[in-house]
Design an enzyme around this catalytic site. Structure first.
Site, PDB file in Angstrom:
ATOM      1  N   SER A 294      15.587   5.843  -2.413  1.00 56.86           N
ATOM      2  CA  SER A 294      15.775   4.401  -2.212  1.00 56.86           C
ATOM      3  C   SER A 294      16.710   4.143  -1.043  1.00 56.86           C
ATOM      4  O   SER A 294      17.570   4.956  -0.731  1.00 56.86           O
ATOM      5  CB  SER A 294      16.332   3.750  -3.475  1.00 56.86           C
ATOM      6  OG  SER A 294      16.563   2.379  -3.216  1.00 56.86           O
ATOM      7  N   LYS A 349      12.740   5.932 -10.402  1.00 54.81           N
ATOM      8  CA  LYS A 349      12.576   5.180  -9.142  1.00 54.81           C
ATOM      9  C   LYS A 349      11.670   3.980  -9.388  1.00 54.81           C
ATOM     10  O   LYS A 349      11.891   2.894  -8.855  1.00 54.81           O
ATOM     11  CB  LYS A 349      12.004   6.088  -8.047  1.00 54.81           C
ATOM     12  CG  LYS A 349      11.671   5.360  -6.742  1.00 54.81           C
ATOM     13  CD  LYS A 349      12.919   4.821  -6.082  1.00 54.81           C
ATOM     14  CE  LYS A 349      12.797   3.855  -4.938  1.00 54.81           C
ATOM     15  NZ  LYS A 349      11.701   3.743  -4.086  1.00 54.81           N
ATOM     16  N   HIS A 352      13.735   1.467 -11.090  1.00 53.48           N
ATOM     17  CA  HIS A 352      14.634   0.939 -10.057  1.00 53.48           C
ATOM     18  C   HIS A 352      13.919  -0.165  -9.269  1.00 53.48           C
ATOM     19  O   HIS A 352      14.448  -1.252  -9.070  1.00 53.48           O
ATOM     20  CB  HIS A 352      15.054   2.097  -9.136  1.00 53.48           C
ATOM     21  CG  HIS A 352      15.662   1.687  -7.831  1.00 53.48           C
ATOM     22  ND1 HIS A 352      14.919   1.147  -6.801  1.00 53.48           N
ATOM     23  CD2 HIS A 352      16.946   1.736  -7.384  1.00 53.48           C
ATOM     24  CE1 HIS A 352      15.719   0.876  -5.776  1.00 53.48           C
ATOM     25  NE2 HIS A 352      16.960   1.229  -6.104  1.00 53.48           N
ATOM     26  N   ASN A 353      12.687   0.121  -8.850  1.00 50.39           N
ATOM     27  CA  ASN A 353      11.946  -0.858  -8.053  1.00 50.39           C
ATOM     28  C   ASN A 353      11.611  -2.101  -8.863  1.00 50.39           C
ATOM     29  O   ASN A 353      11.584  -3.205  -8.333  1.00 50.39           O
ATOM     30  CB  ASN A 353      10.655  -0.231  -7.520  1.00 50.39           C
ATOM     31  CG  ASN A 353      10.929   0.674  -6.336  1.00 50.39           C
ATOM     32  OD1 ASN A 353      12.067   1.114  -6.137  1.00 50.39           O
ATOM     33  ND2 ASN A 353       9.914   0.974  -5.565  1.00 50.39           N
ATOM     34  N   GLU A 356      14.558  -4.078  -8.949  1.00 51.29           N
ATOM     35  CA  GLU A 356      14.662  -4.636  -7.587  1.00 51.29           C
ATOM     36  C   GLU A 356      13.769  -5.889  -7.455  1.00 51.29           C
ATOM     37  O   GLU A 356      14.209  -6.907  -6.926  1.00 51.29           O
ATOM     38  CB  GLU A 356      14.217  -3.551  -6.606  1.00 51.29           C
ATOM     39  CG  GLU A 356      14.274  -3.925  -5.149  1.00 51.29           C
ATOM     40  CD  GLU A 356      13.698  -2.779  -4.281  1.00 51.29           C
ATOM     41  OE1 GLU A 356      14.159  -1.633  -4.427  1.00 51.29           O
ATOM     42  OE2 GLU A 356      12.788  -3.047  -3.482  1.00 51.29           O
TER      43      GLU A 356
HETATM   44  P1  NAP Z   1       4.582   4.831   6.483  1.00 52.45           P
HETATM   45  O1  NAP Z   1       5.570   4.355   7.482  1.00 52.45           O
HETATM   46  O2  NAP Z   1       3.338   4.062   6.296  1.00 52.45           O
HETATM   47  O3  NAP Z   1       4.223   6.337   6.839  1.00 52.45           O
HETATM   48  C1  NAP Z   1       3.295   7.047   6.090  1.00 52.45           C
HETATM   49  C2  NAP Z   1       3.165   8.430   6.664  1.00 52.45           C
HETATM   50  O4  NAP Z   1       2.236   9.155   5.878  1.00 52.45           O
HETATM   51  C3  NAP Z   1       2.652   8.459   8.083  1.00 52.45           C
HETATM   52  O5  NAP Z   1       3.262   9.494   8.772  1.00 52.45           O
HETATM   53  C4  NAP Z   1       1.171   8.721   7.884  1.00 52.45           C
HETATM   54  O6  NAP Z   1       0.576   9.374   8.957  1.00 52.45           O
HETATM   55  C5  NAP Z   1       1.187   9.649   6.719  1.00 52.45           C
HETATM   56  N1  NAP Z   1      -0.060   9.614   6.000  1.00 52.45           N
HETATM   57  C6  NAP Z   1      -0.796   8.546   5.643  1.00 52.45           C
HETATM   58  N2  NAP Z   1      -1.882   8.934   4.951  1.00 52.45           N
HETATM   59  C7  NAP Z   1      -1.850  10.273   4.889  1.00 52.45           C
HETATM   60  C8  NAP Z   1      -2.686  11.256   4.326  1.00 52.45           C
HETATM   61  N3  NAP Z   1      -3.804  10.908   3.669  1.00 52.45           N
HETATM   62  N4  NAP Z   1      -2.345  12.550   4.431  1.00 52.45           N
HETATM   63  C9  NAP Z   1      -1.214  12.913   5.082  1.00 52.45           C
HETATM   64  N5  NAP Z   1      -0.385  12.028   5.656  1.00 52.45           N
HETATM   65  C10 NAP Z   1      -0.670  10.718   5.550  1.00 52.45           C
HETATM   66  O7  NAP Z   1       5.238   4.952   5.030  1.00 52.45           O
HETATM   67  P2  NAP Z   1       6.771   5.093   4.641  1.00 52.45           P
HETATM   68  O8  NAP Z   1       7.370   3.732   4.545  1.00 52.45           O
HETATM   69  O9  NAP Z   1       7.432   6.099   5.489  1.00 52.45           O
HETATM   70  O10 NAP Z   1       6.650   5.613   3.138  1.00 52.45           O
HETATM   71  C11 NAP Z   1       6.358   6.950   2.797  1.00 52.45           C
HETATM   72  C12 NAP Z   1       6.508   7.092   1.288  1.00 52.45           C
HETATM   73  O11 NAP Z   1       7.860   6.725   0.933  1.00 52.45           O
HETATM   74  C13 NAP Z   1       5.612   6.133   0.496  1.00 52.45           C
HETATM   75  O12 NAP Z   1       5.268   6.733  -0.727  1.00 52.45           O
HETATM   76  C14 NAP Z   1       6.521   4.951   0.224  1.00 52.45           C
HETATM   77  O13 NAP Z   1       6.130   4.206  -0.906  1.00 52.45           O
HETATM   78  C15 NAP Z   1       7.839   5.659   0.004  1.00 52.45           C
HETATM   79  N6  NAP Z   1       9.037   4.830   0.243  1.00 52.45           N
HETATM   80  C16 NAP Z   1       9.068   3.919   1.258  1.00 52.45           C
HETATM   81  C17 NAP Z   1      10.237   3.167   1.440  1.00 52.45           C
HETATM   82  C18 NAP Z   1      10.340   2.157   2.553  1.00 52.45           C
HETATM   83  O14 NAP Z   1      11.273   1.348   2.501  1.00 52.45           O
HETATM   84  N7  NAP Z   1       9.474   2.183   3.557  1.00 52.45           N
HETATM   85  C19 NAP Z   1      11.338   3.369   0.605  1.00 52.45           C
HETATM   86  C20 NAP Z   1      11.272   4.339  -0.400  1.00 52.45           C
HETATM   87  C21 NAP Z   1      10.111   5.067  -0.572  1.00 52.45           C
HETATM   88  P3  NAP Z   1      -0.295   8.561  10.052  1.00 52.45           P
HETATM   89  O15 NAP Z   1       0.721   8.027  10.994  1.00 52.45           O
HETATM   90  O16 NAP Z   1      -1.153   9.615  10.624  1.00 52.45           O
HETATM   91  O17 NAP Z   1      -1.041   7.498   9.319  1.00 52.45           O
END
Ligand code: NAP
Length: 632
Positions: A294, A349, A352-353, A356
């Site tokens: 988080s 988590k 938590h969400n 949130e």
């Molecule tokens: P993001 O910015 O959309 O990035 C996603 C990443 O995953 C990109 O590098 C993407 O690659 C890759 N990807 C997508 N589909 C894929 C696949 N089928 N196989 C392998 N790689 C793939 O997402 P993010 O915000 O970093 O979030 C990543 C994870 O953390 C998610 O589960 C999200 O829910 C969680 N999370 C996010 C936050 C937040 O605030 N953003 C906070 C806590 C947890 P490409 O560029 O090639 O599409």
């Protein structure tokens, strides 16, 4: 690099350590030199040390190990006979453990030849009994000559090919930030991103080369090369979308991994999927750590709050890295800790969400009441929210809301330009279905999800608003008095949001035998995460008193004081046309919880009337079920 040479007295730790230190240009330390005088006196008098004597000594050594690592490494000779002691010293990621073993006769003979050592030969017996054989590290028999032992160590993989320590897959918002956080904290980090031909290529290598300020960051565009570049056991963090992407990525990784390698899913996966993956992956001889993260992009970059679960054995191996990059609590302790087995890390988590969601919704309801009911301007509301911060209501969400309210785009407030359709990504709705599955009342948190769903039906809302001529009415009452009531309503709703979320955790923890520790979970959430707040800090202590916030002395007094204002504001708001889903669900939930004689007797009577579902009687404490013939 830190090398720790373990073994009983007389095994030759110091001799080997000093030779190794010269070869590797590292300083040598003898753990015995760090014993307090009281321990030395005991040992000189032939009295074996107990854990009470050893713990402060080991804690001191753990601090020293961190210091040595920060200044380039070191070699420590330390008996570390029990696994518990070695775990206390495992405070940095890269430790090469060298365990010296020998026959009792040989060790005894060596002890007898030592003159100026305070350890009496009679203590060898007790040391050999205490020795717990570890499964990891190099195991060397001291019958070999010191130069041969030295050679074996110098040829070991950790020394000949020190690789990258952690791998991150997924160079999106979170993956990039966590990778930079790791590299900045001295962790050699490999990064990889998938390829989408002709669309996205060389994402990881470009990212690494564009961030040359982080020399410990190495980008790979080929999965196999990425995996091979990692130190064993490999530690691979997935930061990619939940669902099928995780299963596919694990499938691609498995043929490239060795037994004991660790996969960490740091995304927002559904905990039941994580529990399934935990079983599957374990059966294949790899480790799996489903881990909630988080703090969003900023948290990931500067210090997130992390909730790892799954394999405890693997957690111990990655804990030093996680502790390096985590946010720190008020006492400087990292906001990370092992949550429990299976998918428990992702479960908490998810909760938590869900808290949130409710915290965001009650803030939105509060601002709405202030804007339209109290006719306050955004800057006025922002100022009031800031003052609430100083009145015990401090929270990250309150702080960012105060900033959002005064952010302008040209002459307009940016907030007024934003369409009122709230999105969501799974965790809120999953919490709700989980609460139903485990029969846990969840209304305030469920309402936060429903509110987002309703918000997204913008066109339908517009049509119905016109049909009903619906508007908000301004409050006629004294603003100062009302503001205090609004603040109290907000404060009590927040307490209830947390009570509901933790109740779900309690129920699931009981059902799944997870032994979740609420005080520790609250501590992990005191910094780095989106729901950090003064209330969360209080909860660290409150949960030591009772697992239900409402049953703690402090919250009982607070809830008694605030409940009438919550009910008043909900009543007033509803009368004036405001939808207050979380506030009104909170007061209903609260009254429902504190009511002895509820209306459910009629429900039972109706159920028995039409379906012979039976009921229990107030005048029969045995709990026996009755059925009546209702029709005359
Ligand atoms: P993001 O910015 O959309 O990035 C996603 C990443 O995953 C990109 O590098 C993407 O690659 C890759 N990807 C997508 N589909 C894929 C696949 N089928 N196989 C392998 N790689 C793939 O997402 P993010 O915000 O970093 O979030 C990543 C994870 O953390 C998610 O589960 C999200 O829910 C969680 N999370 C996010 C936050 C937040 O605030 N953003 C906070 C806590 C947890 P490409 O560029 O090639 O599409």
């Amino acid at each position: 690099m830190i090398i720790i040479i373990t073994g009983v007295s007389g095994s030759g730790k110091t001799t080997l350590g000093t030779h190794l230190a010269k070869k590797l240009w590292l300083p040598f330390f003898d753990a015995d030199d760090f014993h307090p005088t009281s321990n030395i006196e005991k040992m000189s008098n032939g009295i074996p040390l107990n854990d009470h004597d050893r713990i402060p000594w080991l804690e001191h050594l753990a601090d020293k190990i961190q210091e040595w690592e920060a200044s380039g490494g070191g070699i420590l000779a330390c008996s570390a006979l029990k696994e518990q002691y070695r775990q206390m010293l495992q405070v940095v990621p890269q430790i090469l453990w060298v365990h010296l073993k020998g026959s009792k006769e040989l060790l005894n003979e060596r002890m007898m030849t030592r003159e100026d050592h305070y350890m009496k030969p009679g203590l060898l017996e007790s040391q050999l009994e205490t020795w717990e054989e570890p499964e990891y590290g190099l195991h060397l028999d001291v019958i070999k000559k010191p130069e041969d032992l030295l050679e074996i160590i110098m040829q070991s993989e950790k020394i000949t090919s020190p690789g990258l320590h952690v791998g991150v897959i997924g160079m999106g918002v979170m993956g990039k930030s966590l990778a930079m956080n790791l590299a900045e904290n001295g962790v050699p980090t490999a990064v990889f991103n998938r390829h989408v031909p002709e669309k996205e290529e060389k994402i990881a290598s470009t990212f690494a080369s564009e961030n040359s300020l982080f020399p410990l960051l190495k980008g790979f565009d080929d999965l196999e090369t990425f995996v091979k570049a990692l130190d064993k056991p490999r530690k691979i963090l997935l930061m990619i979308p939940a669902g099928v992407a995780i299963d596919q990525q694990i499938q691609q990784l498995e043929p490239l991994l060795d037994q004991g390698d660790i996969i960490i899913d740091g995304g927002n996966s559904f905990f039941e999927d994580s529990s399934r993956r935990f079983q599957d992956i374990n059966q294949k001889g790899f480790h799996f750590i489903p881990m909630g993260v988080s703090g969003g992009e900023e948290g990931a970059r500067k210090g997130p709050s992390m909730m790892p679960g799954g394999s405890k054995e693997a957690y111990d191996l990655i804990a030093p890295y996680l502790k390096k990059i985590a946010a720190k609590d008020a006492n400087g302790k990292p906001c990370v800790g092992f949550i429990g087995p299976s998918g428990s890390g992702h479960f908490i988590k998810m909760v938590h969400n869900s808290i949130e969601y409710a915290e965001m919704q009650v803030m939105a309801e509060t601002v709405h009441l202030m804007k339209y009911g109290l006719k306050l301007s955004y800057p006025e509301i922002s100022k009031i929210l800031k003052s609430w911060s100083g009145e015990g209501l401090k929270s990250y969400l309150l702080e960012i809301t105060a900033d959002i309210l005064v952010t302008k785009e040209g002459k307009n407030f940016l907030l007024d330009m934003i369409l009122d359709k709230a999105g969501q990504k799974g965790t809120g709705a999953w919490s709700l279905t989980t609460a139903l599955k485990y029969y846990v009342p969840y209304s305030p948190l469920a309402e936060a999800v429903t509110a987002r769903l309703l918000s997204s039906q913008k066109e339908d809302r517009e049509e119905l608003a016109a049909l009903y001529g619906h508007r908000f009415g301004a409050f006629a009452e004294d603003k100062v008095i009302l503001l205090e009531k609004v603040r109290n309503a907000y404060a009590l709703t927040r307490i209830l949001n947390h009570e509901v979320g933790f109740n779900l955790m309690e129920q699931v923890s009981k059902n799944e035998n997870w032994n979740l520790e609420f005080s520790e979970i609250a501590r992990i959430w005191t910094n780095g995460c989106i729901i950090r707040s003064t209330l969360m800090e209080n909860m660290v202590t409150l949960f030591k008193e009772n697992s239900s916030l409402l049953k703690t002395k402090q919250i009982k007094a607070k809830a008694k004081e605030l409940r009438h204002d919550l009910a008043y504001i909900v009543g007033l708001g509803l009368q004036h046309g405001f939808a207050l889903p979380v506030m009104s669900a909170a007061v209903n939930y609260f009254y429902g919880r504190i009511t002895t004689d509820s209306s459910a007797n009629l429900i039972q009577a109706q159920r028995d009337f039409f379906g012979a579902h039976t009921y229990q009687r107030k005048d029969d404490p045995s709990g026996k079920f009755y059925h009546s013939e209702w029709k005359s």
